[in-house]
Write a protein that holds these residues in place. Structure first.
Motif, mmCIF file in Angstrom:
data_model
loop_
_atom_site.group_PDB
_atom_site.id
_atom_site.type_symbol
_atom_site.label_atom_id
_atom_site.label_comp_id
_atom_site.label_asym_id
_atom_site.label_seq_id
_atom_site.Cartn_x
_atom_site.Cartn_y
_atom_site.Cartn_z
ATOM 1 N N GLN A 187 40.011 37.461 36.076
ATOM 2 C CA GLN A 187 40.765 38.632 35.628
ATOM 3 C C GLN A 187 39.927 39.462 34.666
ATOM 4 N N LEU A 188 39.085 38.792 33.871
ATOM 5 C CA LEU A 188 38.187 39.545 32.992
ATOM 6 C C LEU A 188 36.967 40.048 33.759
ATOM 7 N N LYS A 189 36.319 39.148 34.493
ATOM 8 C CA LYS A 189 35.012 39.478 35.086
ATOM 9 C C LYS A 189 35.100 40.608 36.112
ATOM 10 N N THR A 190 36.046 40.529 37.024
ATOM 11 C CA THR A 190 36.161 41.617 38.007
ATOM 12 C C THR A 190 37.474 42.378 37.866
ATOM 13 N N GLY A 191 38.513 41.711 37.354
ATOM 14 C CA GLY A 191 39.836 42.328 37.292
ATOM 15 C C GLY A 191 39.918 43.486 36.308
ATOM 16 N N ALA A 192 39.209 43.378 35.186
ATOM 17 C CA ALA A 192 39.341 44.406 34.145
ATOM 18 C C ALA A 192 38.877 45.771 34.661
ATOM 19 N N LEU A 193 37.763 45.786 35.382
ATOM 20 C CA LEU A 193 37.224 47.061 35.866
ATOM 21 C C LEU A 193 38.097 47.625 37.000
ATOM 22 N N ILE A 194 38.623 46.745 37.856
ATOM 23 C CA ILE A 194 39.551 47.197 38.901
ATOM 24 C C ILE A 194 40.822 47.730 38.241
ATOM 25 N N GLY A 195 41.278 47.054 37.189
ATOM 26 C CA GLY A 195 42.433 47.544 36.428
ATOM 27 C C GLY A 195 42.177 48.933 35.865
ATOM 28 N N ALA A 252 46.954 46.370 40.669
ATOM 29 C CA ALA A 252 45.557 46.126 40.276
ATOM 30 C C ALA A 252 45.308 44.639 40.053
ATOM 31 N N ARG A 253 46.266 43.978 39.410
ATOM 32 C CA ARG A 253 46.095 42.540 39.131
ATOM 33 C C ARG A 253 46.012 41.757 40.440
ATOM 34 N N ASP A 254 46.907 42.066 41.372
ATOM 35 C CA ASP A 254 46.926 41.325 42.638
ATOM 36 C C ASP A 254 45.692 41.625 43.493
ATOM 37 N N VAL A 255 45.330 42.899 43.579
ATOM 38 C CA VAL A 255 44.163 43.262 44.393
ATOM 39 C C VAL A 255 42.880 42.696 43.776
ATOM 40 N N GLY A 256 42.802 42.723 42.454
ATOM 41 C CA GLY A 256 41.617 42.186 41.774
ATOM 42 C C GLY A 256 41.412 40.722 42.108
ATOM 43 N N LEU A 257 42.474 39.944 42.053
ATOM 44 C CA LEU A 257 42.357 38.512 42.367
ATOM 45 C C LEU A 257 42.068 38.293 43.842
ATOM 46 N N ALA A 258 42.760 39.049 44.708
ATOM 47 C CA ALA A 258 42.528 38.915 46.152
ATOM 48 C C ALA A 258 41.065 39.230 46.469
ATOM 49 N N PHE A 259 40.553 40.277 45.826
ATOM 50 C CA PHE A 259 39.167 40.689 46.029
ATOM 51 C C PHE A 259 38.209 39.555 45.640
ATOM 52 N N GLN A 260 38.508 38.892 44.525
ATOM 53 C CA GLN A 260 37.631 37.833 44.050
ATOM 54 C C GLN A 260 37.698 36.607 44.950
ATOM 55 N N ILE A 261 38.900 36.287 45.423
ATOM 56 C CA ILE A 261 39.028 35.155 46.358
ATOM 57 C C ILE A 261 38.200 35.441 47.621
ATOM 58 N N ALA A 262 38.289 36.693 48.102
ATOM 59 C CA ALA A 262 37.498 37.068 49.281
ATOM 60 C C ALA A 262 36.005 36.936 48.989
ATOM 61 N N ASP A 263 35.601 37.300 47.763
ATOM 62 C CA ASP A 263 34.190 37.151 47.381
ATOM 63 C C ASP A 263 33.779 35.683 47.411
ATOM 64 N N ASP A 264 34.650 34.831 46.898
ATOM 65 C CA ASP A 264 34.352 33.387 46.911
ATOM 66 C C ASP A 264 34.245 32.876 48.347
ATOM 67 N N LEU A 265 35.133 33.371 49.221
ATOM 68 C CA LEU A 265 35.070 32.964 50.629
ATOM 69 C C LEU A 265 33.773 33.444 51.270
ATOM 70 N N LEU A 266 33.381 34.662 50.956
ATOM 71 C CA LEU A 266 32.129 35.183 51.525
ATOM 72 C C LEU A 266 30.934 34.391 51.002
ATOM 73 N N ASP A 267 30.987 34.009 49.715
ATOM 74 C CA ASP A 267 29.881 33.222 49.160
ATOM 75 C C ASP A 267 29.828 31.858 49.837
ATOM 76 N N ALA A 268 31.024 31.293 50.141
ATOM 77 C CA ALA A 268 31.072 29.955 50.740
ATOM 78 C C ALA A 268 30.766 29.987 52.231
ATOM 79 N N GLU A 269 31.172 31.081 52.913
ATOM 80 C CA GLU A 269 31.135 31.062 54.378
ATOM 81 C C GLU A 269 30.456 32.274 55.001
ATOM 82 N N GLY A 270 30.132 33.284 54.186
ATOM 83 C CA GLY A 270 29.594 34.529 54.729
ATOM 84 C C GLY A 270 28.140 34.413 55.150
ATOM 85 N N GLU A 271 27.635 35.490 55.714
ATOM 86 C CA GLU A 271 26.249 35.525 56.160
ATOM 87 C C GLU A 271 25.456 36.510 55.311
#
Lengths: 315, 315
Positions: free
Chosen positions: A199-207, A231-250
């Protein structure tokens, strides 16, 4: 477009990616071109030994990136019929802060990345000192842009935007989240701690993007609750997607190194929840984000599409 | 106090140091205490893993430094009878930018210094990542402080201060000067080039201090010429004194490594002019700075004393 469930998706549904991108592609491309044009004007290379500094800023800031944050600002400003040229300047400011944070974050003492947006990072293309100064310069530039009359004729709006961005970028926002992230390797974080960190690292700027739209649109603080919820919900969703891309992306699609979190032994939404539950959580957050927008009707369709795109992108 | 010429001074006249310090010591001490008190409030250490970030910011910012820039702001605000608490907040903001620049400048990829103000630099006391984030956080904090209502009730004044500080800190000011300084080792600079470099690297922020006092004092731009002249002269005199201290000073007094410029092969006022002419030039600039202040009468005595102190300090 038909959208069948994909029971065995490797990362995210290609059909959904297609749908969200169809809606957003023109908007993202237009925003990107407009941001590039503004940066091109602001970052004219001087005829002295500062040329390297400006070249580095241009390398990092122009012609790359999803421009998701500027688009969030524009989409929010649209709800309140804010002049587009002004909204773009606010989008430019938040993008400058985002890019500065990437430059510093990529340095050897932080994430140590050689590649960003498919290009060499600033400290690889030049050197670490240039990376520090290019980041610092984009940071200052963001506030110079916001405080300028061209951003809004009312100085109260300009001062509000500056205060809001400074809070979102500083130790109680993005920079604070980055320190938490640095230390995440030392401690075993639980889900609540990872959520707070993000919420701080990516959420604050999206907020900030949503808050800035509300400030430009003269929405009083008590009327901003739905936008803050989105903003709070999209920020977290965005970060989860980033984690998924880091774990499984190309790497060929993300344009940056993947698998970093596992290597660093960092807890993420994916390590704590597993991929499937993390994906479900991101989907739930996107639906929840849309609920916050109900009162805005069709005018908020762009914000809805951005929420979908946040989790359904492949880069 | 009698002030005989000292034909064979090793650095600067001890008598002059004494005189300037007698006038300024109480003002510097009071300003320092007030700035420390404000920082202490703003940088309360949070009870989470951001504690290291705040500790690092406190280490770098509290209880050290000459506080020359805040004193310049206060002395200029005094000319226009600005409320002291407000002037102090502007002084705090410029000191935050100054301290952030020192933290980044001390890093291994820049000046590589282990010691600052007699203490270990942030990257030595913690690590490089912490130094980057502590600098970035102080940078954002400066703008948060300026944009806050507590700094001035008129948002136009707040927005002006932000625009001015962002320009002074960014690529057309301090950060640009630092890039020129980085590259000074590659090229043989002449006196004009060194002057230009220093006008950006240290002059821009000193210029902000006077400009900020004028903004707070509601002096229209066309009435700021004498203050800008003073700032330009004092800024250069200050830098010449810094070069003399680097060439001839003692680490025990400066609290930082000396002899750096010669080791790096950088041209400075001292390398280009020689010590004696550099000293004369600094003296001439201080006298010229005083001329700019004539219209202000005795109310500008503090600014006159600061100009003398800028060249007659031993640290």
């Amino acid at each position: 477009m038909d959208n069948p469930p994909a029971p065995c998706r490797s990362t995210v549904s290609d059909a959904l990616v297609g749908e969200a991108l169809d809606t957003l592609s023109p908007a993202l491309a237009e925003t990107g071109a407009e941001i590039d044009r503004l940066l091109n004007e602001l970052l004219a290379v001087p005829a002295d030994s500062r040329d390297r500094l400006y070249e580095a800023m241009r390398h990092a800031a122009i012609g790359g990136g999803k421009r998701l944050r500027p688009l969030l600002v524009l989409a929010t400003c649209d709800l309140f019929h804010v002049d587009r040229r002004r909204a773009l300047r606010v989008g430019l400011a938040v993008e400058c802060v985002h890019v500065y944070s990437l430059i510093h974050d990529d340095m050897p003492c932080m994430d140590d990345d050689d590649l960003r947006r498919g290009r060499p990072t600033v400290h690889k293309a030049w050197d670490e000192a240039t990376a520090i100064l290019a980041g610092d310069s984009l940071h200052a530039l963001a506030f110079e842009v916001l405080a300028d009359e061209a951003t809004h004729e009312d100085p109260f709006v300009r001062a509000e935007l500056v205060a809001e961005l400074a809070r979102a970028a500083g130790p109680s926002g993005m920079a604070g989240g980055q320190m938490m992230d640095l230390r995440a390797e030392e401690m075993a974080l639980d889900l609540a701690a990872v959520t707070r960190l993000q919420q701080l690292k990516t959420g604050a700027l999206i907020g900030f993007c949503l808050e800035a739209g509300a400030i430009m649109g003269r929405v009083p603080p008590e009327g901003r609750t739905p936008l803050r919820g989105y903003a709070r919900d999209v920020g977290l969703a965005f970060q989860i997607a980033d984690d998924l891309l880091d774990a499984e992306g190309e790497e060929s699609k993300t344009g940056k190194r993947v698998g970093k979190d596992r290597t660093a032994g960092k807890e993420t939404f994916v390590s704590l929840l597993g991929s499937e539950r993390a994906r479900q959580q991101a989907e739930a957050l996107v639906e929840q984000a849309a609920v916050h927008l109900q009162a805005f009707g069709a005018e908020a369709d762009l914000l809805r599409a951005i929420a979908r795109f946040a989790v359904e992108r492949d880069h």
